[in-house]
Design a protein around this motif. Sequence first.
Motif, short mmCIF file in Angstrom:
data_model
loop_
_atom_site.label_atom_id
_atom_site.label_comp_id
_atom_site.label_asym_id
_atom_site.label_seq_id
_atom_site.Cartn_x
_atom_site.Cartn_y
_atom_site.Cartn_z
N ALA A 1 -10.63 1.08 16.72
CA ALA A 1 -11.36 0.99 16.77
C ALA A 1 -12.00 0.18 19.13
N GLY A 2 -10.98 -0.32 20.43
CA GLY A 2 -10.73 -0.23 21.21
C GLY A 2 -11.03 0.81 21.90
N ASN A 3 -11.48 0.95 23.15
CA ASN A 3 -11.32 1.68 24.27
C ASN A 3 -12.43 2.83 24.23
N GLN A 4 -13.71 2.87 22.91
CA GLN A 4 -13.88 3.95 22.66
C GLN A 4 -14.17 5.07 23.54
N TYR A 5 -14.78 5.49 24.57
CA TYR A 5 -14.80 6.09 25.33
C TYR A 5 -13.78 6.42 26.54
N GLY A 6 -13.06 5.32 26.46
CA GLY A 6 -11.84 6.14 27.47
C GLY A 6 -10.90 7.42 26.58
N MET A 7 -10.79 7.19 25.24
CA MET A 7 -10.00 8.27 24.65
C MET A 7 -10.39 9.69 24.58
N ASP A 8 -11.99 9.87 25.69
CA ASP A 8 -12.63 11.54 25.94
C ASP A 8 -12.55 12.07 27.24
N GLY A 9 -12.21 11.26 28.14
CA GLY A 9 -11.71 10.64 29.31
C GLY A 9 -13.32 11.88 29.86
N SER A 10 -12.93 12.56 30.50
CA SER A 10 -14.45 13.29 31.45
C SER A 10 -14.94 13.67 30.33
N ARG B 1 -31.17 5.10 21.37
CA ARG B 1 -30.64 3.40 20.77
C ARG B 1 -30.14 4.01 19.24
N ALA B 2 -31.05 4.55 18.60
CA ALA B 2 -30.22 5.10 17.49
C ALA B 2 -28.30 6.02 17.52
N ARG B 3 -28.65 6.61 18.40
CA ARG B 3 -27.50 7.41 18.02
C ARG B 3 -26.66 6.84 19.61
N ALA B 4 -26.34 5.80 19.79
CA ALA B 4 -25.72 4.96 20.82
C ALA B 4 -25.54 4.08 19.69
N ARG B 5 -25.64 3.38 18.84
CA ARG B 5 -25.30 2.39 17.91
C ARG B 5 -24.86 3.96 16.57
N GLY B 6 -25.39 4.93 16.32
CA GLY B 6 -24.45 6.03 15.75
C GLY B 6 -23.33 6.16 16.04
N GLU B 7 -22.95 6.25 17.20
CA GLU B 7 -21.54 6.60 17.73
C GLU B 7 -20.54 5.58 17.37
N VAL B 8 -21.00 4.08 17.92
CA VAL B 8 -20.39 2.70 17.54
C VAL B 8 -19.42 3.19 16.87
N LEU B 9 -20.57 2.85 15.22
CA LEU B 9 -20.89 2.60 14.07
C LEU B 9 -19.18 3.90 13.60
N GLY B 10 -19.29 4.53 14.08
CA GLY B 10 -18.68 6.32 13.40
C GLY B 10 -17.71 6.07 13.87
N HIS B 11 -17.29 5.34 14.81
CA HIS B 11 -15.94 4.70 15.37
C HIS B 11 -15.39 4.04 14.33
N VAL B 12 -16.28 2.68 14.25
CA VAL B 12 -15.78 1.76 13.97
C VAL B 12 -15.14 1.52 12.05
N ILE B 13 -16.22 2.84 11.47
CA ILE B 13 -15.86 3.14 10.12
C ILE B 13 -14.85 3.98 9.83
N VAL B 14 -14.45 4.17 11.72
CA VAL B 14 -12.95 5.23 10.92
C VAL B 14 -11.85 4.54 10.88
N ALA B 15 -12.07 2.80 11.71
CA ALA B 15 -11.00 1.61 11.80
C ALA B 15 -10.98 0.89 10.31
N ILE B 16 -12.02 1.37 10.42
CA ILE B 16 -12.78 0.22 8.50
C ILE B 16 -11.81 0.50 7.86
N ILE B 17 -12.01 1.84 7.46
CA ILE B 17 -11.79 2.44 5.54
C ILE B 17 -10.44 2.31 5.75
#
Length: 525
Positions: free
Chosen positions: A341-350, A362-378
């Motif tokens: 779940a690390g370096n979530q913003y670096g994988m997309d580059g520009s 904030r709602a969308r920003a938190r949803g984005e972080v949760l989306g990355h985390v869920i794909v690691a946890i499940i």
Amino acid sequence: MVGVFASLKWRLVRTRLATGNRAATVAGLLVLFVLAIGVAGLLVWSRSAEGVPLPLVATVFTLQLVAWVLTPLVAFGVDETVDPSRFALLPLRLPTLQRGLLATALIGYLPVANAVLLLGAVLAIAQPWWVLPIAVVCGVVQLLTCVVLSRAAATSMSSLMSSRRGRDLGMLVGFLIFALYMGLTLLLNTGNENAIGTGTQRLADVLTWGPPGNLAVLPALIGEGDWGRAALALVIGVAPLPLAWWWWRRALRKSLTTIGSTTASSAPAGSSTDSAVGGSTAGTMRVVAGRDRLLLWRDPMRRMPWLLLILLTFLYPFIVARGPEGVFWVAFGAILVGTQAGNQYGMDGSGLWLHLMTITDRARARGEVLGHVIVAIIPGVVVIAASLVLQGIVRDAWHLLLPAAGVSLAAMLGGCAASSSLSARIPYAVPQSRKSVFASSVAGQKGVSARATFAVLGLSILLAVPSGVAAFLAVQVADWWGWVSVLLALVVGGVSLVWAVRATADRFLVRGPEILAVVAAGDRA
């Protein structure tokens, strides 16, 4: 012209040292050269053991050659001087270009470390001492063969490695090499020492008949006066060098005069039911998680860490421990799950600028972080659970599964929390060329990526301490402490994860342009 190539490569080496994290780079170089000197010293020391140095050096020569040949496949794109297409428009004759590229290949930290190792090998095979000049020539031929064969392989695969099929092939080879290493380590840790020693000796004797092995035994054959066998060893040992030079020249000519097709920029197939980022936390989380799930299998750079993680989670506990307590080593794999779940913003580059345009609250920003985390946890939960069951079956340690599950769950949730938080605090660029599945950061940011990695590992262990204490009490005092371990994992890990999601989202909203400036460097690598 060869001097110009050499000066350019030397300047590149100096620039990388000056622009990156000097402390981390110097520390890495010190470790590299200490290992090289240590292996060289071991080879020289083996000279006093009868019947040992020649098979040992033959094995080292063979492994060295294999490593040089396979490196372009599993790590293509790490050294930009490998790609011959960069020289296609220069007015250079092919022999001049080939000699210049050879000079650049001999300049750098790894060639020098290999030269140090070969120096120890030369001293080991110089038996008697009067054949030392011949041993030196054999060492030089070995180094040139490794470099030329590596360049020939890299040039031949330059067009292949620019496609997704080529990167998949590189990932497969790298995974098989790692799997073979883990299997051999497990065998050496659990097998019969006498049988292993006999098998190793037989393998070394066989390797002495290969091209690198013949170079290793040639000085001793000349010293013994066995001229017939020495002549055969000379032919077998030297022949790969001109053949590799010819192969390299053909590959260079083809690479500089043809245009290969590529699917590197093709969009992934498939469709999605979501046409836009949802306005809520749950909607954004669903979109981001669906995208990450798709890319997890289609992008070799995202897929390779998961394959290695699965292999380590299942095999590493058997390597480090033999008793029932080895079930707790599954937590090491759980920490690795958290790092996904690390370096979530670096994988997309520009491409992160698209997120800046759409993730505006904030709602969308938190949803984005949760989306990355869920794909690691499940998938992480599935891998950890399967590994725990396997440990319980093999070790008959069912009574330890509950506390081990608590420690593993705490390590995974803590790792996800630490990785998410550090994604915005310590971002770093990832090469967007995707030519190498092992290039986790761009030149100049290696120290940053190393600092982020060690921080994640340290925080994961720290957050797992409460569950670890409860697991210790479950083993030493009473079984019901195992349930306490699981409960502490859920509470401490859950609270940490919630805090990390909120903090990461808020930091991204404030520092989004700065993070984009950092990670956009990956587009140039």
